[in-house]
Motif scaffolding. Structure first.
Motif, mmCIF file in Angstrom:
data_model
loop_
_atom_site.group_PDB
_atom_site.id
_atom_site.type_symbol
_atom_site.label_atom_id
_atom_site.label_comp_id
_atom_site.label_asym_id
_atom_site.label_seq_id
_atom_site.Cartn_x
_atom_site.Cartn_y
_atom_site.Cartn_z
ATOM 1 N N LEU A 1 0.860 -1.201 0.065
ATOM 2 C CA LEU A 1 0.075 0.013 -0.160
ATOM 3 C C LEU A 1 0.860 1.278 -0.125
ATOM 4 C CD1 LEU A 1 -2.808 1.067 0.149
ATOM 5 C CD2 LEU A 1 -2.564 1.076 2.641
ATOM 6 N N ILE A 2 1.846 1.236 0.861
ATOM 7 C CA ILE A 2 2.727 2.474 0.991
ATOM 8 C C ILE A 2 3.345 2.519 -0.534
ATOM 9 C CG2 ILE A 2 5.059 3.331 1.926
ATOM 10 C CD1 ILE A 2 4.130 1.947 4.541
ATOM 11 N N GLU B 1 2.412 1.639 -3.623
ATOM 12 C CA GLU B 1 1.447 2.295 -4.347
ATOM 13 C C GLU B 1 1.225 3.641 -4.377
ATOM 14 O OE1 GLU B 1 -3.354 1.388 -5.353
ATOM 15 O OE2 GLU B 1 -2.231 0.129 -3.650
ATOM 16 N N TYR B 2 1.014 3.918 -3.232
ATOM 17 C CA TYR B 2 0.589 5.618 -2.829
ATOM 18 C C TYR B 2 1.857 6.443 -3.207
ATOM 19 C CZ TYR B 2 -4.156 5.134 -1.341
ATOM 20 O OH TYR B 2 -5.643 4.627 -1.452
ATOM 21 N N LEU B 3 3.114 5.774 -3.079
ATOM 22 C CA LEU B 3 4.202 6.764 -3.376
ATOM 23 C C LEU B 3 4.343 6.839 -4.808
ATOM 24 C CD1 LEU B 3 7.103 5.361 -0.752
ATOM 25 C CD2 LEU B 3 5.853 7.755 -0.929
ATOM 26 N N SER B 4 3.924 5.691 -5.498
ATOM 27 C CA SER B 4 4.175 5.905 -6.786
ATOM 28 C C SER B 4 3.216 6.597 -7.796
ATOM 29 C CB SER B 4 4.137 4.257 -7.649
ATOM 30 O OG SER B 4 2.845 3.630 -7.293
ATOM 31 N N ARG B 5 2.063 7.198 -7.088
ATOM 32 C CA ARG B 5 1.232 7.796 -7.571
ATOM 33 C C ARG B 5 1.138 9.318 -7.606
ATOM 34 N NH1 ARG B 5 -4.660 5.009 -5.520
ATOM 35 N NH2 ARG B 5 -4.768 3.248 -6.501
ATOM 36 N N SER C 1 0.799 13.220 -6.808
ATOM 37 C CA SER C 1 0.429 13.791 -5.468
ATOM 38 C C SER C 1 -1.101 14.301 -5.374
ATOM 39 C CB SER C 1 1.472 15.255 -5.141
ATOM 40 O OG SER C 1 2.567 14.871 -5.075
ATOM 41 N N PRO D 1 -5.045 14.299 -5.985
ATOM 42 C CA PRO D 1 -6.169 13.157 -6.398
ATOM 43 C C PRO D 1 -6.923 13.475 -7.255
ATOM 44 C CG PRO D 1 -6.969 14.744 -4.607
ATOM 45 C CD PRO D 1 -5.562 15.356 -4.953
ATOM 46 N N ASN E 1 8.895 5.292 -5.823
ATOM 47 C CA ASN E 1 8.954 4.083 -4.858
ATOM 48 C C ASN E 1 10.228 3.198 -5.156
ATOM 49 O OD1 ASN E 1 8.887 3.310 -7.643
ATOM 50 N ND2 ASN E 1 7.253 1.765 -7.433
#
Length: 383
Positions: A181-182, A184-188, A190, A192, A229
């Motif tokens: 999960l971490i 995934e959100y680091l690769s997205r 900033s 929303p 990531n």
């Protein structure tokens, strides 16, 4: 990943339903409603990914995924029984009918819902007590026995095994989920959705500038945006040696465990207790009693030796008291137990009076004779 595939399917269904919604046709409007309904269901399922961050609920998602994978193979086997008995039920109840797309639904409807207790197929049959009715009754009994008793319990056992297997590693599973999960959100980006379009445009601008002019600063910014990531593990030689030792230890443990499991799996003989005759059982009991008697005899002999040693100590103590200055000290005769029996050597009831003359110390001789006799008697009774 599964969630990415689900996202793609949900987005495609949304655009399909959104497009069909504006077409001037009643059938297109109905199709759009169906597509949007299924799409809404997929988005609700997609929201289950939020529970991956919770320690208690995250591993349950993995259990559900494993159960669904096993359920696929089970449903293939169940479909064979449903279609086999459903076609027989439909032919016995309705006979010959015009071919249409509603026949498969009727076949599945007759066989599938009977697993859950909907046993009303015989009530709808007009010729229930004819030959077709009795054949339908026998087929229904066989079908319910196989499906409700055998297959459903098999499914419950499979799901229980998956739960027991994964429940022991819930903490480890949750840690892996948290790591994913971490990452995934680091690769997205900033921002929303729907502001994510701005982040994508910014990445496109950076990529275009980087292709036009080679700049080290732009390269760092672009790498920071696209490779968030990426992790680097920094350790020294001591950490490397510790990791290597741990790997060697775990490898040896795994090798020994696998070797032991192979040896145990290769042993097919079962150790059984031999069946003894009554004479052998009695003989074994006699041998056990003899060994117990020998142990008791040795304990008695050791007790006799201790008693004799204690009597010798008492004799020495009394001799020391008489030497100090005891007069009129009543003493029993020495009694030593024999080596083979417990009979004393001399009569224990015979007592004699021992009178000794001793040289008194200046401190003791100054005391009255009566007080000294009481003192000597108390010392003797103490010992």
């Amino acid at each position: 990943a599964f969630w990415n595939k689900l996202d793609v399917l949900a987005i495609l269904l949304f655009y399909v339903g959104f497009t069909l919604r504006f077409l001037p046709s009643g059938e297109c409007f109905c199709a759009a409603r169906i597509a949007l309904s299924v799409d809404l269901t997929l988005w609700f399922i997609r929201s289950l990914d939020i529970f991956a961050a919770i320690r208690r609920l995250g591993p349950k998602l993995v259990m559900i995924g494993e159960m669904v994978n096993d359920l696929k193979s089970f449903m293939l086997m169940l479909t064979v029984f449903i279609l086999g008995f459903g076609v027989c039920f439909h032919s016995l109840i309705y006979g010959t009918k015009v071919l249409s797309w509603h026949i498969p639904r009727d076949i599945i409807n007759l066989a599938y819902w009977q697993m859950f207790g909907e046993l009303n197929s015989l009530e709808l049959f007009e010729k229930n007590y004819h030959a077709n009715g009795y054949a339908l009754f026998i087929l229904l009994v066989v079908y319910m026995t196989i499906v409700s008793v055998l297959l459903v319990n098999l499914l419950i056992a499979m799901l229980s095994y998956i739960f027991d297997r994964l429940h022991t590693n819930t903490d480890q599973i949750w840690k892996f989920q948290r790591y994913e999960l971490i990452c995934e959100y680091l690769s997205r980006p900033s921002l929303p959705p729907p502001l994510i379009l701005l982040s994508l445009v910014w990445r496109l601008v950076l990529y275009t500038l980087l292709r036009c002019c080679r700049s080290h600063h732009l390269q760092e910014i672009y790498d920071q945006q696209t490779r968030q990531n990426t992790y680097k593990l920094k350790y020294n030689e001591n950490c490397a040696s510790v990791i290597e030792k741990a790997e060697d230890t775990y490898a040896d443990d795994y090798f020994n465990h696998s070797k032991l499991s192979e040896q145990l799996s290769g042993e097919h003989e079962i150790d059984e207790e031999p069946i003894n005759s009554p004479q052998e059982v009695v003989l074994k009991k006699i041998q056990i009693l003899e060994s117990q008697v020998r142990v008791i005899h040795e304990q008695v002999k050791a007790t006799r030796d201790e008693q004799n040693q204690m009597l010798n100590y008492l004799d020495c103590i009394m001799e020391a008291i008489k030497t100090i200055g005891g007069t009129y000290i009543r003493m029993p005769k020495q009694r030593h137990l024999g080596a083979d029996d417990s009979t004393p050597v001399s009569n224990p009831s015979s007592l004699q009076l021992h009178t000794t003359t001793a040289t008194f110390d200046s401190t003791i001789s100054s005391q009255p004779p009566l007080l000294f006799q009481l003192y000597s008697k108390s010392v003797y009774e103490t010992f």
